[in-house]
Design a protein around this motif. Structure first.
Motif, PDB file in Angstrom:
ATOM      1  N   CYS A  69       0.841  -1.199   0.000  1.00 35.98           N
ATOM      2  CA  CYS A  69       0.000   0.000   0.000  1.00 35.98           C
ATOM      3  C   CYS A  69       0.883   1.258   0.000  1.00 35.98           C
ATOM      4  N   LYS A  71       0.101   4.074   1.102  1.00 35.03           N
ATOM      5  CA  LYS A  71      -0.120   4.813   2.344  1.00 35.03           C
ATOM      6  C   LYS A  71       0.448   4.072   3.552  1.00 35.03           C
ATOM      7  N   CYS A  72       0.370   2.740   3.552  1.00 32.72           N
ATOM      8  CA  CYS A  72       0.891   1.910   4.647  1.00 32.72           C
ATOM      9  C   CYS A  72       1.929   0.965   4.045  1.00 32.72           C
ATOM     10  N   CYS A  93      -6.087  -2.253   0.128  1.00 37.17           N
ATOM     11  CA  CYS A  93      -5.309  -2.354   1.367  1.00 37.17           C
ATOM     12  C   CYS A  93      -6.211  -2.812   2.509  1.00 37.17           C
ATOM     13  N   CYS A  96      -6.029   0.287   5.385  1.00 35.38           N
ATOM     14  CA  CYS A  96      -6.651   1.613   5.290  1.00 35.38           C
ATOM     15  C   CYS A  96      -7.789   1.648   4.279  1.00 35.38           C
TER      16      CYS A  96
END
Ligand SMILES: [Zn+2]
Length: 167
Positions: A69, A71-72, A93, A96
């Motif tokens: 991901c 973002k993560c 994901c 999130c």
């Protein structure tokens, strides 16, 4: 955030108050469930984003491998079909709920969006033809899109895909 395919940085793009993150190869990351503001061809947001992405048709090369991901970065995204019409696989994901689309996948999601009228037509076809609908194999996600295909042909293909699923 970085592109999960190339590690180049993703550029934020503001469309009608919603920020998405795009790669120069035509990939796009959606925060949370915001993909649903873009996933139908009738939605203005979706039209604008698709037009923007059509400037970037380079493609990421091999898109079969799993990605982390943006973002993560420690979480590997899950592959799943976008809708019951199993035409487009997306990366989601589990942490999130962000969604990554590779180059060309938003276009395919739009192409496979069935209007209520098309669903009705499919039901009618299946009734009157007793299942005798000419069936073509569904196109693989790696098959390049035929840009010259007429809207009618695309609709018929969508209906055939649904028929294959017995929906
Ligand atoms: Zn995430």
């Amino acid at each position: 955030m970085l592109c999960p395919r190339t590690n180049a940085s993703l550029e934020p793009l503001l469309i009608g108050g919603i920020t998405v993150y795009t790669s120069v190869q035509g990939g796009v990351f959606f925060d949370n469930s915001q993909i649903f503001k873009f996933s139908s061809p009738e939605l203005k947001h979706g039209q604008v984003l698709l037009k923007y992405l059509s400037n970037y048709t380079e493609g990421e090369g091999d898109v079969s491998s799993r990605v982390n991901c943006p973002k993560c970065p420690s979480i590997v995204m899950m592959r799943r079909y976008f809708s019951p019409v199993k035409a487009v696989e997306i990366d989601e994901c589990p942490g999130c709920a962000g969604i990554w689309l590779d180059s060309g996948e938003l276009e395919k999601i739009h192409e496979n969006h069935l209007t209520p009228k098309e669903r009705k037509l499919l039901a009618h076809e299946m009734e009157t033809n007793h299942g005798f609908i000419t069936i073509k194999s569904p196109a693989s996600r790696f098959t390049p899109t035929n840009k010259n295909k007429s809207a009618h042909e695309a609709t018929v293909e969508n209906l055939v895909r649904l028929a294959l699923l017995g929906l």
